[in-house]
Scaffold this motif. Structure first.
Motif, PDB file in Angstrom:
ATOM      1  N   PHE A  93       0.802  -1.184  -0.001  1.00 44.46           N
ATOM      2  CA  PHE A  93      -0.090  -0.137   0.067  1.00 44.46           C
ATOM      3  C   PHE A  93       0.942   1.374  -0.260  1.00 44.46           C
ATOM      4  N   ASP A  94       0.745   2.119  -0.961  1.00 44.36           N
ATOM      5  CA  ASP A  94       1.716   3.146  -1.298  1.00 44.36           C
ATOM      6  C   ASP A  94       1.313   4.334  -0.293  1.00 44.36           C
ATOM      7  N   SER A  95       0.102   4.914  -0.671  1.00 42.26           N
ATOM      8  CA  SER A  95      -0.157   6.224  -0.084  1.00 42.26           C
ATOM      9  C   SER A  95      -1.685   6.377  -0.149  1.00 42.26           C
ATOM     10  N   ARG A  96      -2.222   7.394   0.710  1.00 42.18           N
ATOM     11  CA  ARG A  96      -3.640   7.794   0.547  1.00 42.18           C
ATOM     12  C   ARG A  96      -3.470   9.302   0.806  1.00 42.18           C
ATOM     13  N   GLN A  97      -4.594   9.785   0.472  1.00 43.05           N
ATOM     14  CA  GLN A  97      -4.684  11.267   0.668  1.00 43.05           C
ATOM     15  C   GLN A  97      -6.210  11.738   0.650  1.00 43.05           C
ATOM     16  N   LYS A  98      -6.651  12.565   1.885  1.00 41.24           N
ATOM     17  CA  LYS A  98      -7.859  12.929   1.864  1.00 41.24           C
ATOM     18  C   LYS A  98      -8.578  13.495   0.550  1.00 41.24           C
ATOM     19  N   GLU A  99      -9.497  12.982   0.228  1.00 42.67           N
ATOM     20  CA  GLU A  99     -10.378  13.691  -0.978  1.00 42.67           C
ATOM     21  C   GLU A  99     -11.307  14.882  -0.556  1.00 42.67           C
ATOM     22  N   TYR A 100     -11.792  15.726  -1.433  1.00 42.21           N
ATOM     23  CA  TYR A 100     -12.857  16.663  -1.470  1.00 42.21           C
ATOM     24  C   TYR A 100     -14.204  15.937  -1.510  1.00 42.21           C
ATOM     25  N   PRO A 101     -15.359  16.373  -0.741  1.00 39.72           N
ATOM     26  CA  PRO A 101     -15.241  17.329   0.241  1.00 39.72           C
ATOM     27  C   PRO A 101     -14.841  16.503   1.661  1.00 39.72           C
ATOM     28  N   TYR A 102     -14.302  17.587   2.222  1.00 43.39           N
ATOM     29  CA  TYR A 102     -13.794  17.373   3.746  1.00 43.39           C
ATOM     30  C   TYR A 102     -15.110  17.055   4.399  1.00 43.39           C
ATOM     31  N   LEU A 103     -15.131  15.905   5.196  1.00 43.77           N
ATOM     32  CA  LEU A 103     -16.771  15.718   6.191  1.00 43.77           C
ATOM     33  C   LEU A 103     -16.030  15.410   7.637  1.00 43.77           C
ATOM     34  N   LYS A 104     -17.199  15.795   8.358  1.00 44.77           N
ATOM     35  CA  LYS A 104     -17.182  15.511   9.980  1.00 44.77           C
ATOM     36  C   LYS A 104     -17.195  14.152  10.045  1.00 44.77           C
ATOM     37  N   ASN A 105     -18.201  13.524   9.192  1.00 45.91           N
ATOM     38  CA  ASN A 105     -18.470  12.039   9.468  1.00 45.91           C
ATOM     39  C   ASN A 105     -17.355  11.307   8.711  1.00 45.91           C
ATOM     40  N   VAL A 110     -11.962   5.158   6.412  1.00 41.74           N
ATOM     41  CA  VAL A 110     -10.645   4.468   7.186  1.00 41.74           C
ATOM     42  C   VAL A 110     -10.219   5.650   7.865  1.00 41.74           C
ATOM     43  N   LYS A 111     -10.100   5.780   9.133  1.00 34.27           N
ATOM     44  CA  LYS A 111      -9.541   6.951   9.896  1.00 34.27           C
ATOM     45  C   LYS A 111      -8.045   6.647   9.714  1.00 34.27           C
ATOM     46  N   LEU A 112      -7.389   7.918  10.014  1.00 33.13           N
ATOM     47  CA  LEU A 112      -6.039   7.752  10.304  1.00 33.13           C
ATOM     48  C   LEU A 112      -5.545   6.843  11.221  1.00 33.13           C
ATOM     49  N   THR A 121     -16.754   8.066   8.602  1.00 29.27           N
ATOM     50  CA  THR A 121     -17.276   6.912   7.982  1.00 29.27           C
ATOM     51  C   THR A 121     -17.484   7.198   6.464  1.00 29.27           C
ATOM     52  N   ALA A 122     -17.911   8.389   6.071  1.00 28.73           N
ATOM     53  CA  ALA A 122     -18.562   8.896   4.879  1.00 28.73           C
ATOM     54  C   ALA A 122     -17.157   9.416   3.952  1.00 28.73           C
ATOM     55  N   GLN A 123     -16.006   9.755   4.639  1.00 34.67           N
ATOM     56  CA  GLN A 123     -14.754  10.622   4.175  1.00 34.67           C
ATOM     57  C   GLN A 123     -14.372   9.582   3.192  1.00 34.67           C
ATOM     58  N   SER A 124     -14.109  10.176   1.691  1.00 33.90           N
ATOM     59  CA  SER A 124     -13.223   9.523   0.827  1.00 33.90           C
ATOM     60  C   SER A 124     -11.867   9.623   0.830  1.00 33.90           C
ATOM     61  N   TRP A 125     -11.018   8.977   0.460  1.00 37.94           N
ATOM     62  CA  TRP A 125      -9.523   8.931   0.506  1.00 37.94           C
ATOM     63  C   TRP A 125      -8.980   8.412  -0.934  1.00 37.94           C
ATOM     64  N   ALA A 126      -8.045   9.208  -1.565  1.00 39.63           N
ATOM     65  CA  ALA A 126      -7.624   8.787  -2.774  1.00 39.63           C
ATOM     66  C   ALA A 126      -6.553   7.857  -2.314  1.00 39.63           C
ATOM     67  N   PHE A 127      -6.241   6.659  -2.900  1.00 38.07           N
ATOM     68  CA  PHE A 127      -5.021   5.598  -2.669  1.00 38.07           C
ATOM     69  C   PHE A 127      -4.350   5.117  -3.704  1.00 38.07           C
ATOM     70  N   LYS A 128      -3.132   4.933  -3.512  1.00 36.99           N
ATOM     71  CA  LYS A 128      -2.302   4.302  -4.603  1.00 36.99           C
ATOM     72  C   LYS A 128      -1.621   2.886  -3.990  1.00 36.99           C
ATOM     73  N   SER A 129      -1.876   1.803  -4.601  1.00 36.71           N
ATOM     74  CA  SER A 129      -1.206   0.330  -4.168  1.00 36.71           C
ATOM     75  C   SER A 129      -0.771  -0.321  -5.238  1.00 36.71           C
ATOM     76  N   GLU A 130      -0.215  -1.337  -5.082  1.00 37.75           N
ATOM     77  CA  GLU A 130       0.455  -2.333  -6.110  1.00 37.75           C
ATOM     78  C   GLU A 130       0.131  -3.816  -5.789  1.00 37.75           C
ATOM     79  N   LEU A 131      -0.217  -4.648  -6.625  1.00 43.39           N
ATOM     80  CA  LEU A 131       0.015  -6.086  -6.741  1.00 43.39           C
ATOM     81  C   LEU A 131       1.248  -6.744  -7.256  1.00 43.39           C
ATOM     82  N   ILE A 132       1.908  -7.289  -6.689  1.00 35.01           N
ATOM     83  CA  ILE A 132       3.229  -8.200  -7.304  1.00 35.01           C
ATOM     84  C   ILE A 132       3.040  -9.587  -7.396  1.00 35.01           C
ATOM     85  N   VAL A 133       3.100  -9.986  -8.641  1.00 34.61           N
ATOM     86  CA  VAL A 133       3.083 -11.560  -8.603  1.00 34.61           C
ATOM     87  C   VAL A 133       4.380 -12.078  -8.993  1.00 34.61           C
ATOM     88  N   LEU A 134       5.092 -12.873  -8.271  1.00 37.34           N
ATOM     89  CA  LEU A 134       6.420 -13.289  -8.709  1.00 37.34           C
ATOM     90  C   LEU A 134       6.432 -14.773  -8.819  1.00 37.34           C
TER      91      LEU A 134
END
Length: 203
Positions: free
Chosen positions: A46-58, A154-156, A60-73
């Motif tokens: 899991f590389d990173s995530r960043q809070k997205e607009y709109p910023y919400l007090k709730n 997903v909270k911090l 459980t409804a807050q959205s986060w942009a994320f970047k991840s990878e799957l490696i198959v070897l």
């Protein structure tokens, strides 16, 4: 109009720089646990995530942009044909892009995953050869899938990982659901000629 030779030189150097940058982006950093795997090694960094607009007090409804990878070897002695894998997303994820694989039975992006998880198949690197047949060439032995998307609620400090990851090719036994980041599959010959499989270790 004649183009100065300096311009051609700058263009050539820029192309080399771009190619090197692409190679670095596709490079795979292998964890030490790979050394104990004689089979197929899966990892979900899991590389990173960043809070997205709109910023919400709730939360459980807050959205986060994320970047991840799957490696198959492929660390075994048998070539893996047309690899398929499952990622058990659990945070109402919406996939925005998947580079290095195709989503099976998926719609166009953005793609709602919700809590059903995602089935992937390798493209363009569909077949993973062995180290023995390639003199240890990771570009032929492995596939790296880059994933971008949005997750919710997903909270911090919370668990951003999927419920599990697993290899779905026939002849391999599915592991028990786990939130761990990597796992090793191996297969063995049982009595007679039947090919069976089991989990060597969970990491």
């Amino acid at each position: 109009m004649r183009v100065p030779w300096q311009s051609w030189l700058l263009l050539f150097l820029y192309q080399i720089h771009q190619a090197n940058g692409q190679d670095d982006a596709n490079a795979i950093t292998l964890p030490k646990e790979v050394e104990a795997c004689n089979g197929i090694f899966l990892q979900y960094p899991f590389d990173s995530r960043q809070k997205e607009y709109p910023y919400l007090k709730n939360a459980t409804a807050q959205s986060w942009a994320f970047k991840s990878e799957l490696i198959v070897l492929n660390t075994g002695t048998t070539e893996l044909k047309s690899w398929q894998a499952f990622i058990g997303f659990q945070h109402d994820e919406i996939l925005v892009s998947v580079d290095g694989a195709t989503v099976l039975n998926g719609d166009s992006f953005p793609m709602k995953v919700e809590k059903n998880g995602t089935h992937l198949t390798g493209y363009p690197q569909a077949d993973l050869k062995t180290a023995i047949d390639t003199a240890g060439d990771l570009t032929q032995m492995s596939a790296k899938v880059k994933i971008k998307g949005t997750m919710f609620g997903v909270k911090l400090g919370g668990n951003v990982m999927p419920t599990n990851i697993k290899l779905e090719n026939e002849g391999f036994k599915c592991p028990q659901a786990t939130a761990k980041a990597s796992i090793c599959f191996f297969f063995r010959r049982a009595f007679g000629s039947t090919m069976e499989s089991s989990i060597q270790s969970e990491i």
